[in-house]
Motif scaffolding. Structure first.
Motif, PDB file in Angstrom:
ATOM      1  N   GLN A  59       0.706  -1.342  -0.003  1.00 26.74           N
ATOM      2  CA  GLN A  59      -0.116   0.044   0.173  1.00 26.74           C
ATOM      3  C   GLN A  59       1.188   1.044  -0.037  1.00 26.74           C
ATOM      4  OE1 GLN A  59      -2.776   1.008   3.773  1.00 26.74           O
ATOM      5  NE2 GLN A  59      -4.186   1.937   2.101  1.00 26.74           N
ATOM      6  N   TRP A  60       2.168   1.425   1.112  1.00 23.18           N
ATOM      7  CA  TRP A  60       2.918   2.539   0.719  1.00 23.18           C
ATOM      8  C   TRP A  60       3.811   2.828  -0.256  1.00 23.18           C
ATOM      9  CZ3 TRP A  60       1.991   6.458   3.879  1.00 23.18           C
ATOM     10  CH2 TRP A  60       1.579   6.039   4.860  1.00 23.18           C
ATOM     11  N   PHE A  61       4.084   1.603  -1.467  1.00 20.49           N
ATOM     12  CA  PHE A  61       4.403   1.444  -2.292  1.00 20.49           C
ATOM     13  C   PHE A  61       3.430   2.052  -3.166  1.00 20.49           C
ATOM     14  CE2 PHE A  61       7.848  -1.169  -1.323  1.00 20.49           C
ATOM     15  CZ  PHE A  61       8.993  -1.155  -1.851  1.00 20.49           C
ATOM     16  N   GLY A  62       2.255   2.054  -3.496  1.00 14.84           N
ATOM     17  CA  GLY A  62       0.844   2.055  -3.900  1.00 14.84           C
ATOM     18  C   GLY A  62       0.603   4.319  -4.441  1.00 14.84           C
ATOM     19  N   ILE A  63       0.931   3.905  -2.831  1.00 14.56           N
ATOM     20  CA  ILE A  63       1.385   6.071  -2.604  1.00 14.56           C
ATOM     21  C   ILE A  63       1.993   6.576  -2.951  1.00 14.56           C
ATOM     22  CG2 ILE A  63       0.925   7.791  -0.310  1.00 14.56           C
ATOM     23  CD1 ILE A  63      -1.560   5.666  -0.772  1.00 14.56           C
ATOM     24  N   ILE A  64       3.366   6.175  -2.781  1.00 18.97           N
ATOM     25  CA  ILE A  64       4.411   6.058  -3.756  1.00 18.97           C
ATOM     26  C   ILE A  64       4.361   6.778  -5.574  1.00 18.97           C
ATOM     27  CG2 ILE A  64       7.202   6.150  -4.089  1.00 18.97           C
ATOM     28  CD1 ILE A  64       7.195   5.201  -1.413  1.00 18.97           C
ATOM     29  N   SER A  65       3.385   5.474  -5.593  1.00 20.11           N
ATOM     30  CA  SER A  65       3.325   5.603  -7.464  1.00 20.11           C
ATOM     31  C   SER A  65       2.619   6.387  -7.379  1.00 20.11           C
ATOM     32  CB  SER A  65       2.935   4.178  -8.059  1.00 20.11           C
ATOM     33  OG  SER A  65       3.623   3.117  -6.983  1.00 20.11           O
ATOM     34  N   ILE A  66       1.574   6.379  -7.205  1.00 18.42           N
ATOM     35  CA  ILE A  66       0.065   8.376  -7.131  1.00 18.42           C
ATOM     36  C   ILE A  66       1.056   9.357  -7.211  1.00 18.42           C
ATOM     37  CG2 ILE A  66      -1.877   9.235  -6.384  1.00 18.42           C
ATOM     38  CD1 ILE A  66      -2.169   6.309  -5.056  1.00 18.42           C
ATOM     39  N   ILE A  67       1.709   9.357  -6.287  1.00 19.20           N
ATOM     40  CA  ILE A  67       2.421  10.537  -6.322  1.00 19.20           C
ATOM     41  C   ILE A  67       3.683  11.069  -7.577  1.00 19.20           C
ATOM     42  CG2 ILE A  67       4.088  12.181  -5.215  1.00 19.20           C
ATOM     43  CD1 ILE A  67       2.763  10.681  -2.369  1.00 19.20           C
ATOM     44  N   LEU A  68       4.581   9.768  -7.637  1.00 14.70           N
ATOM     45  CA  LEU A  68       5.172   9.557  -9.135  1.00 14.70           C
ATOM     46  C   LEU A  68       4.677   9.667 -10.334  1.00 14.70           C
ATOM     47  CD1 LEU A  68       8.021   6.505  -8.035  1.00 14.70           C
ATOM     48  CD2 LEU A  68       7.776   9.778  -8.530  1.00 14.70           C
ATOM     49  N   LEU A  69       3.311   8.839 -10.248  1.00  9.89           N
ATOM     50  CA  LEU A  69       2.650   9.150 -11.813  1.00  9.89           C
ATOM     51  C   LEU A  69       1.886  10.468 -11.991  1.00  9.89           C
ATOM     52  CD1 LEU A  69       0.731   5.658 -10.980  1.00  9.89           C
ATOM     53  CD2 LEU A  69       2.029   5.817 -12.969  1.00  9.89           C
ATOM     54  N   ILE A  70       1.371  11.223 -10.793  1.00 12.64           N
ATOM     55  CA  ILE A  70       1.124  12.753 -11.306  1.00 12.64           C
ATOM     56  C   ILE A  70       2.048  13.567 -11.626  1.00 12.64           C
ATOM     57  CG2 ILE A  70      -0.227  14.517 -10.148  1.00 12.64           C
ATOM     58  CD1 ILE A  70      -1.862  12.635  -8.390  1.00 12.64           C
ATOM     59  N   ALA A  71       2.825  13.566 -10.972  1.00 11.96           N
ATOM     60  CA  ALA A  71       4.430  14.267 -10.638  1.00 11.96           C
ATOM     61  C   ALA A  71       5.511  14.634 -12.237  1.00 11.96           C
ATOM     62  CB  ALA A  71       5.577  14.667  -9.525  1.00 11.96           C
ATOM     63  N   LEU A  72       5.043  12.617 -12.248  1.00  6.25           N
ATOM     64  CA  LEU A  72       6.444  12.433 -13.545  1.00  6.25           C
ATOM     65  C   LEU A  72       5.574  12.317 -14.710  1.00  6.25           C
ATOM     66  CD1 LEU A  72       8.172   9.076 -11.746  1.00  6.25           C
ATOM     67  CD2 LEU A  72       8.991  12.333 -12.461  1.00  6.25           C
ATOM     68  N   GLY A  73       3.558  12.182 -14.650  1.00  2.40           N
ATOM     69  CA  GLY A  73       3.203  12.504 -15.969  1.00  2.40           C
ATOM     70  C   GLY A  73       3.038  13.966 -16.248  1.00  2.40           C
ATOM     71  N   ILE A  74       3.289  14.752 -15.845  1.00  9.71           N
ATOM     72  CA  ILE A  74       3.828  15.981 -15.898  1.00  9.71           C
ATOM     73  C   ILE A  74       5.002  16.192 -16.416  1.00  9.71           C
ATOM     74  CG2 ILE A  74       3.539  18.444 -14.882  1.00  9.71           C
ATOM     75  CD1 ILE A  74       1.398  18.034 -13.068  1.00  9.71           C
ATOM     76  N   ALA A 149      10.178   4.915 -13.583  1.00 10.53           N
ATOM     77  CA  ALA A 149       9.894   5.155 -11.941  1.00 10.53           C
ATOM     78  C   ALA A 149       9.023   4.603 -11.505  1.00 10.53           C
ATOM     79  CB  ALA A 149      10.547   6.382 -11.667  1.00 10.53           C
ATOM     80  N   CYS A 150       8.134   5.315 -12.840  1.00 10.01           N
ATOM     81  CA  CYS A 150       6.286   4.732 -11.877  1.00 10.01           C
ATOM     82  C   CYS A 150       5.951   2.910 -12.292  1.00 10.01           C
ATOM     83  CB  CYS A 150       5.794   5.557 -12.479  1.00 10.01           C
ATOM     84  SG  CYS A 150       5.333   7.414 -12.464  1.00 10.01           S
ATOM     85  N   GLY A 151       6.814   2.601 -13.181  1.00 11.11           N
ATOM     86  CA  GLY A 151       6.649   1.482 -13.782  1.00 11.11           C
ATOM     87  C   GLY A 151       7.353   0.658 -12.101  1.00 11.11           C
ATOM     88  N   VAL A 152       8.754   1.155 -11.579  1.00  5.99           N
ATOM     89  CA  VAL A 152       9.763  -0.067 -10.940  1.00  5.99           C
ATOM     90  C   VAL A 152       8.628   0.247  -9.716  1.00  5.99           C
ATOM     91  CG1 VAL A 152      12.217   0.562  -9.146  1.00  5.99           C
ATOM     92  CG2 VAL A 152      11.228   0.918 -11.659  1.00  5.99           C
ATOM     93  N   THR A 153       8.202   1.256  -8.866  1.00  7.53           N
ATOM     94  CA  THR A 153       7.383   1.689  -7.716  1.00  7.53           C
ATOM     95  C   THR A 153       6.668   0.585  -8.164  1.00  7.53           C
ATOM     96  OG1 THR A 153       6.581   3.378  -8.109  1.00  7.53           O
ATOM     97  CG2 THR A 153       8.457   3.781  -7.402  1.00  7.53           C
ATOM     98  N   LEU A 154       4.917   0.376  -8.788  1.00 11.45           N
ATOM     99  CA  LEU A 154       4.340  -0.472  -9.518  1.00 11.45           C
ATOM    100  C   LEU A 154       4.250  -1.904  -9.062  1.00 11.45           C
ATOM    101  CD1 LEU A 154       2.599   1.500 -12.436  1.00 11.45           C
ATOM    102  CD2 LEU A 154       1.436   1.006  -9.866  1.00 11.45           C
ATOM    103  N   LEU A 155       5.554  -1.822  -9.932  1.00  6.41           N
ATOM    104  CA  LEU A 155       6.658  -3.682  -9.456  1.00  6.41           C
ATOM    105  C   LEU A 155       6.412  -3.802  -8.178  1.00  6.41           C
ATOM    106  CD1 LEU A 155       6.932  -6.280 -11.426  1.00  6.41           C
ATOM    107  CD2 LEU A 155       9.586  -4.947 -11.158  1.00  6.41           C
ATOM    108  N   LEU A 156       7.363  -3.106  -7.439  1.00  3.15           N
ATOM    109  CA  LEU A 156       7.761  -3.719  -6.380  1.00  3.15           C
ATOM    110  C   LEU A 156       6.560  -3.674  -5.025  1.00  3.15           C
ATOM    111  CD1 LEU A 156      10.547  -0.700  -5.182  1.00  3.15           C
ATOM    112  CD2 LEU A 156      10.674  -3.264  -5.498  1.00  3.15           C
TER     113      LEU A 156
END
Length: 186
Positions: A59-74, A149-156
């Motif tokens: 779940q915490w990797f999911g939260i990190i992924s959410i932040i990265l998906l939004i930020a790195l998507g921009i 980086a988003c793919g890595v956190t989602l994989l973790l």
């Protein structure tokens, strides 16, 4: 009364006043600590880390992924328009899957609630995260960008949920995000 006796007596009373003020300060700090502990803010995160429940780690990797998906998507919007938009959609889904507080606060349809309820199982979450990670890794086919980086956190996250599922750990969600925490895990 001699001067030595007066100094000794006044010093003794100062020591007593200092002790009582110190005791009052200690009591005050203990009351604050008890209030924080009652709210689950003091050691809740450390209790979740020490629980060794891989579902919480996922779940915490999911939260990190959410932040990265939004930020790195921009950040990567110019070079990866399609994958940035797909990343934002994934982040939107993950917000509702990983943050139970959102389901309580946001008005959602019963159909959406039943869709999200499927993912209260570690097996389904592991598969979902793995699919999302593969989609983010596909962005490297165009050119290498920040979405890796988003793919890595989602994989973790997928690995953590997979370990939780295959080791038979009960599903738990963090108290900080509106879940049950480790208290209700048997």
């Amino acid at each position: 009364m001699t001067t030595e006796t007066m100094l000794f007596t006044s010093g003794d009373s100062m020591l007593n006043n200092g002790t009582s003020q110190g005791q009052r300060m200690a009591d005050f700090l203990m009351n604050i600590a008890e209030r924080e502990r009652d709210l689950g803010l003091c050691m809740g995160l450390f209790d979740e880390i020490k629980s060794r429940n891989c579902a919480l780690y996922g779940q915490w990797f999911g939260i990190i992924s959410i932040i990265l998906l939004i930020a790195l998507g921009i950040v990567g919007f110019i070079s990866h328009i399609v994958f940035s938009i797909v990343g934002w959609v994934i982040a939107f889904i993950l917000i509702f899957v990983e943050v139970p507080l959102c389901l309580r606060m946001c008005p959602t349809s019963p159909k959406f609630d039943s869709f999200i309820a499927y993912f209260e199982n570690c097996y389904f979450r592991a598969i979902m995260y793995l699919v999302f990670a593969v989609v983010m890794f596909l962005s490297t086919l165009m050119n290498t960008g920040p979405l890796v980086a988003c793919g890595v956190t989602l994989l973790l996250g997928a690995i953590c949920y997979g370990v939780a599922a295959f080791s038979g750990q009960a599903f738990a969600s963090s108290k900080f995000l509106g879940g049950t925490g480790v208290d209700n895990v048997v």
